[in-house]
Motif scaffolding. Structure first.
Motif, PDB file in Angstrom:
ATOM      1  N   ASP A 115       0.823  -1.216   0.000  1.00 48.32           N
ATOM      2  CA  ASP A 115       0.000   0.000   0.000  1.00 48.32           C
ATOM      3  C   ASP A 115       0.852   1.259   0.000  1.00 48.32           C
ATOM      4  OD1 ASP A 115      -2.408  -1.405   0.008  1.00 48.32           O
ATOM      5  OD2 ASP A 115      -2.422  -1.577   2.196  1.00 48.32           O
ATOM      6  N   ALA A 116       1.978   1.223   0.659  1.00 46.84           N
ATOM      7  CA  ALA A 116       2.855   2.389   0.704  1.00 46.84           C
ATOM      8  C   ALA A 116       3.341   2.758  -0.686  1.00 46.84           C
ATOM      9  CB  ALA A 116       4.040   2.121   1.629  1.00 46.84           C
ATOM     10  N   GLU A 117       3.679   1.744  -1.491  1.00 44.30           N
ATOM     11  CA  GLU A 117       4.116   2.016  -2.860  1.00 44.30           C
ATOM     12  C   GLU A 117       2.958   2.556  -3.698  1.00 44.30           C
ATOM     13  OE1 GLU A 117       8.088  -0.487  -3.890  1.00 44.30           O
ATOM     14  OE2 GLU A 117       6.247  -0.980  -4.986  1.00 44.30           O
ATOM     15  N   LYS A 118       1.768   2.045  -3.481  1.00 43.88           N
ATOM     16  CA  LYS A 118       0.612   2.539  -4.234  1.00 43.88           C
ATOM     17  C   LYS A 118       0.333   3.999  -3.880  1.00 43.88           C
ATOM     18  CE  LYS A 118      -1.413  -2.075  -4.587  1.00 43.88           C
ATOM     19  NZ  LYS A 118      -2.477  -3.002  -4.117  1.00 43.88           N
TER      20      LYS A 118
ATOM     21  N   LEU B 174      -7.042  15.963  -7.991  1.00 44.01           N
ATOM     22  CA  LEU B 174      -7.924  15.642  -6.879  1.00 44.01           C
ATOM     23  C   LEU B 174      -8.209  14.142  -6.792  1.00 44.01           C
ATOM     24  CD1 LEU B 174     -10.559  18.517  -6.796  1.00 44.01           C
ATOM     25  CD2 LEU B 174      -9.287  17.640  -4.838  1.00 44.01           C
ATOM     26  N   VAL B 175      -8.532  13.557  -7.936  1.00 46.05           N
ATOM     27  CA  VAL B 175      -8.825  12.117  -7.964  1.00 46.05           C
ATOM     28  C   VAL B 175      -7.608  11.321  -7.501  1.00 46.05           C
ATOM     29  CG1 VAL B 175      -9.346  10.154  -9.462  1.00 46.05           C
ATOM     30  CG2 VAL B 175     -10.609  12.294  -9.730  1.00 46.05           C
ATOM     31  N   ALA B 176      -6.440  11.684  -8.017  1.00 45.98           N
ATOM     32  CA  ALA B 176      -5.218  10.981  -7.621  1.00 45.98           C
ATOM     33  C   ALA B 176      -4.914  11.200  -6.140  1.00 45.98           C
ATOM     34  CB  ALA B 176      -4.043  11.450  -8.475  1.00 45.98           C
ATOM     35  N   GLY B 177      -5.186  12.411  -5.657  1.00 44.59           N
ATOM     36  CA  GLY B 177      -4.947  12.704  -4.251  1.00 44.59           C
ATOM     37  C   GLY B 177      -5.823  11.862  -3.334  1.00 44.59           C
ATOM     38  N   LEU B 178      -7.074  11.675  -3.738  1.00 39.92           N
ATOM     39  CA  LEU B 178      -7.986  10.858  -2.940  1.00 39.92           C
ATOM     40  C   LEU B 178      -7.564   9.390  -2.953  1.00 39.92           C
ATOM     41  CD1 LEU B 178     -11.373  12.484  -4.021  1.00 39.92           C
ATOM     42  CD2 LEU B 178     -10.149  12.818  -1.875  1.00 39.92           C
ATOM     43  N   GLU B 179      -7.096   8.914  -4.115  1.00 42.25           N
ATOM     44  CA  GLU B 179      -6.604   7.534  -4.193  1.00 42.25           C
ATOM     45  C   GLU B 179      -5.322   7.371  -3.372  1.00 42.25           C
ATOM     46  OE1 GLU B 179      -7.751   4.585  -5.776  1.00 42.25           O
ATOM     47  OE2 GLU B 179      -9.537   5.829  -5.582  1.00 42.25           O
ATOM     48  N   CYS B 180      -4.457   8.345  -3.447  1.00 43.94           N
ATOM     49  CA  CYS B 180      -3.225   8.315  -2.666  1.00 43.94           C
ATOM     50  C   CYS B 180      -3.556   8.196  -1.181  1.00 43.94           C
ATOM     51  CB  CYS B 180      -2.407   9.579  -2.923  1.00 43.94           C
ATOM     52  SG  CYS B 180      -0.973   9.782  -1.838  1.00 43.94           S
TER      53      CYS B 180
ATOM     54  N   LYS C 219      -6.209   7.064   0.209  1.00 41.97           N
ATOM     55  CA  LYS C 219      -6.841   5.783   0.532  1.00 41.97           C
ATOM     56  C   LYS C 219      -5.783   4.739   0.927  1.00 41.97           C
ATOM     57  CE  LYS C 219      -8.432   3.168  -2.809  1.00 41.97           C
ATOM     58  NZ  LYS C 219      -9.281   2.730  -3.940  1.00 41.97           N
ATOM     59  N   PHE C 220      -4.694   4.701   0.173  1.00 43.75           N
ATOM     60  CA  PHE C 220      -3.618   3.751   0.486  1.00 43.75           C
ATOM     61  C   PHE C 220      -2.712   4.271   1.597  1.00 43.75           C
ATOM     62  CE2 PHE C 220      -4.669   2.649  -3.969  1.00 43.75           C
ATOM     63  CZ  PHE C 220      -5.006   1.318  -3.777  1.00 43.75           C
ATOM     64  N   ASP C 221      -2.569   5.595   1.649  1.00 43.63           N
ATOM     65  CA  ASP C 221      -1.695   6.215   2.653  1.00 43.63           C
ATOM     66  C   ASP C 221      -2.231   6.011   4.065  1.00 43.63           C
ATOM     67  OD1 ASP C 221       0.636   7.634   3.193  1.00 43.63           O
ATOM     68  OD2 ASP C 221      -0.363   9.583   3.132  1.00 43.63           O
ATOM     69  N   GLN C 222      -3.537   5.827   4.196  1.00 45.18           N
ATOM     70  CA  GLN C 222      -4.157   5.691   5.507  1.00 45.18           C
ATOM     71  C   GLN C 222      -4.234   4.241   5.982  1.00 45.18           C
ATOM     72  OE1 GLN C 222      -4.980   8.132   7.468  1.00 45.18           O
ATOM     73  NE2 GLN C 222      -4.767   9.856   6.059  1.00 45.18           N
ATOM     74  N   LYS C 223      -3.709   3.320   5.197  1.00 46.85           N
ATOM     75  CA  LYS C 223      -3.751   1.917   5.603  1.00 46.85           C
ATOM     76  C   LYS C 223      -2.567   1.584   6.509  1.00 46.85           C
ATOM     77  CE  LYS C 223      -6.432   0.152   1.717  1.00 46.85           C
ATOM     78  NZ  LYS C 223      -6.511  -0.850   0.634  1.00 46.85           N
ATOM     79  N   PRO C 224      -2.758   0.621   7.412  1.00 48.63           N
ATOM     80  CA  PRO C 224      -1.676   0.268   8.351  1.00 48.63           C
ATOM     81  C   PRO C 224      -0.442  -0.252   7.618  1.00 48.63           C
ATOM     82  CG  PRO C 224      -3.775  -0.668   9.059  1.00 48.63           C
ATOM     83  CD  PRO C 224      -3.986  -0.149   7.669  1.00 48.63           C
ATOM     84  N   ASN C 225       0.733   0.104   8.138  1.00 43.73           N
ATOM     85  CA  ASN C 225       1.975  -0.401   7.557  1.00 43.73           C
ATOM     86  C   ASN C 225       2.264  -1.804   8.080  1.00 43.73           C
ATOM     87  OD1 ASN C 225       2.981  -0.042  10.166  1.00 43.73           O
ATOM     88  ND2 ASN C 225       3.919   1.936   9.677  1.00 43.73           N
ATOM     89  N   GLU C 226       3.478  -2.292   7.776  1.00 36.75           N
ATOM     90  CA  GLU C 226       3.816  -3.659   8.172  1.00 36.75           C
ATOM     91  C   GLU C 226       3.842  -3.846   9.690  1.00 36.75           C
ATOM     92  OE1 GLU C 226       7.461  -1.180   7.602  1.00 36.75           O
ATOM     93  OE2 GLU C 226       5.684  -1.676   6.406  1.00 36.75           O
ATOM     94  N   LYS C 227       3.928  -2.743  10.419  1.00 38.99           N
ATOM     95  CA  LYS C 227       3.911  -2.826  11.887  1.00 38.99           C
ATOM     96  C   LYS C 227       2.500  -2.618  12.460  1.00 38.99           C
ATOM     97  CE  LYS C 227       8.676  -1.205  12.441  1.00 38.99           C
ATOM     98  NZ  LYS C 227       9.544  -0.176  13.053  1.00 38.99           N
ATOM     99  N   GLY C 228       1.520  -2.483  11.543  1.00 39.49           N
ATOM    100  CA  GLY C 228       0.146  -2.300  11.991  1.00 39.49           C
ATOM    101  C   GLY C 228      -0.204  -0.883  12.376  1.00 39.49           C
ATOM    102  N   LYS C 229       0.676   0.062  12.068  1.00 44.64           N
ATOM    103  CA  LYS C 229       0.432   1.457  12.417  1.00 44.64           C
ATOM    104  C   LYS C 229       0.037   2.266  11.182  1.00 44.64           C
ATOM    105  CE  LYS C 229       3.623   1.574  16.359  1.00 44.64           C
ATOM    106  NZ  LYS C 229       4.794   2.265  16.961  1.00 44.64           N
TER     107      LYS C 229
ATOM    108  N   PHE D   6       1.626  11.495   3.008  1.00 45.98           N
ATOM    109  CA  PHE D   6       1.277  12.514   2.019  1.00 45.98           C
ATOM    110  C   PHE D   6       0.021  13.317   2.374  1.00 45.98           C
ATOM    111  CE2 PHE D   6       3.124   8.781  -0.153  1.00 45.98           C
ATOM    112  CZ  PHE D   6       4.303   9.344  -0.593  1.00 45.98           C
ATOM    113  N   ALA D   7      -0.731  12.877   3.377  1.00 44.67           N
ATOM    114  CA  ALA D   7      -2.034  13.478   3.655  1.00 44.67           C
ATOM    115  C   ALA D   7      -1.961  14.980   3.924  1.00 44.67           C
ATOM    116  CB  ALA D   7      -2.693  12.768   4.840  1.00 44.67           C
ATOM    117  N   SER D   8      -1.065  15.397   4.793  1.00 43.79           N
ATOM    118  CA  SER D   8      -0.996  16.805   5.182  1.00 43.79           C
ATOM    119  C   SER D   8      -0.645  17.704   3.999  1.00 43.79           C
ATOM    120  CB  SER D   8       0.039  16.978   6.293  1.00 43.79           C
ATOM    121  OG  SER D   8       0.141  18.326   6.668  1.00 43.79           O
TER     122      SER D   8
END
Length: 404
Positions: free
Chosen positions: A51-54, A105-111, A113-123, A128-130
């Motif tokens: 997800d981080a790469e996406k 805008l569309v790309a930002g919203l997709e970004c 979506k993946f940026d808010q998912k937990p990383n490999e440590k579950g956090k 990029f959100a801010s």
């Protein structure tokens, strides 16, 4: 020796934690144009490592789209200065500017979506959100409003819908939760309502209802948006099952929005499906809450008049007229109820008195709407004059002329 071993372990850990980008992501990040990067994202999204790469890939699309948007925006700013100085202005590609704002805008919203998912440590640790919230919220989103207006002027409703829908829906994106909304308050609800209208015209009922709900949150748009929602819900009723489903939708809507518009629609629909007792209950509850509810009084009166219960109808119609004595239509119906009541009594004196009262109501309707643009008082008024004054009376002759 021990120190070297520790350093070696740290280097291995570091290499594991900071593994390089995948080849697919590297190709996307090397792209020089939005079109090139978009094609790569579309073709290789499934090949990205996580997800981080996406998120990083979509952020690259934001960068490239905004670069083109900002370039045109800069020309606009420079033209304002040039105009003040009497210098030649450069051409601005408004279509490109709007298209790139939309894509950013569309790309930002997709970004996000993946940026808010937990990383490999579950956090959840968005990268990029801010930044994207700051650079996408104002100018690119406002461009959606301007682009939609330009499309509407060009009678391109589909494009207007596209831009305005994104403007409205992006407002609810988690990325923008902390942004200041004061600037958009004067027009946000109106844009939502127009987007809903265009979705409705395209028979996209689910989207139309969703956008109408957004518009209803604006006090200035509430009534119009609610009426639009009523129209959408009642569209395409063909069978009794459709009508019964519509009744249930109206009941739910009325439970949430106790407005006369919803009440009247629910009342008439219940009458239409043969649930007169439940319809009367709706009206009676409204009158219990407000004895001077004009809509409830008028609806009950008209229903009784249609049921040939003129003596009961006049009670409600006259009360409705007392509430709104500038309404020519209700004055006409009240007059009609007096005429029907007069026709049903035997006592000549009582009959004459009822026709007199009918004339008073019809004369008021004539005064309010002399050209009968809304209230068709003509023939019934003549009939009341005929029965009160007689066939050859000058008043009756004049009423006959007035009826045409």
């Amino acid at each position: 020796m021990k120190k070297l071993f520790v350093m070696a372990v740290m280097m291995v850990a570091s290499a594991t934690a900071f593994a390089g980008d995948s080849d697919a992501l590297k190709a996307i990040l090397k792209a020089k144009t939005y079109a090139e990067a978009e094609a790569l994202v579309n073709s290789s999204l499934g090949s990205l490592a996580n997800d981080a790469e996406k998120a990083k890939a979509y952020n690259k699309l934001v960068d490239l789209a905004l670069a083109q948007f900002d370039a045109q925006s800069t020309i606009q700013t420079e033209n304002q200065v040039a105009k003040q100085m009497g210098k030649e202005e450069k051409p601005v590609d408004e279509k490109l500017m709007s298209d790139m704002a939309y894509k950013a805008l569309v790309a930002g919203l997709e970004c996000d979506k993946f940026d808010q998912k937990p990383n490999e440590k579950g956090k959840v640790a968005p990268k990029f959100a801010s930044k994207n919230a700051q650079r996408l919220w104002f100018a690119p989103r406002n461009q959606m409003v301007n682009a939609g207006q330009d499309a509407l002027t060009a009678k391109d409703n589909a494009t207007a819908r596209k831009y305005w829908t994104l403007f409205v829906e992006s407002d609810a994106a988690p990325m923008f939760k902390d942004q200041n909304r004061d600037q958009q308050k004067p027009f946000f609800g109106q844009v939502a309502r127009f987007a809903a209208i265009f979705a409705y015209q395209d028979k996209d009922m689910a989207k139309a209802l969703q956008l109408a709900d957004v518009a209803m949150k604006d006090p200035q748009e509430y009534e119009n948006a609610l009426n639009l929602k009523l129209e959408i819900l009642g569209d395409g009723l063909k069978t009794k099952d459709d009508s019964l489903k519509y009744v249930e939708n109206l009941k739910s809507l009325y439970a949430e929005h106790k407005t006369n518009g919803v009440m009247e629609k629910l009342y008439n629909t219940l009458i239409g499906v043969g649930q007169a007792a439940e319809a009367d209950k709706i009206i009676d509850e409204a009158l219990a809450a407000d004895p001077n509810n004009f809509v409830a009084l008028a609806d009950k009166g008209l229903s009784l008049l249609q049921a040939q219960k003129a003596d009961e109808a006049i009670t409600y119609l006259k009360r409705a007229y007392d509430v709104k004595n500038d309404n020519a239509i209700i004055a006409t119906y009240a007059g009609t109820a007096y005429v029907v009541q007069a026709q049903n009594v035997e006592d000549p004196a009582k009959k004459k008195e009822l026709y007199k009262q009918a004339i008073e109501m019809f004369d008021k309707a004539k005064e309010l709407d002399p050209d009968m643009l809304q209230a068709k008082w003509g023939y019934n008024r003549y009939n009341a004059y005929y029965n009160y004054y007689g066939e050859n009376a000058p008043e009756t002759k004049q009423a006959e002329q007035d009826s045409h």
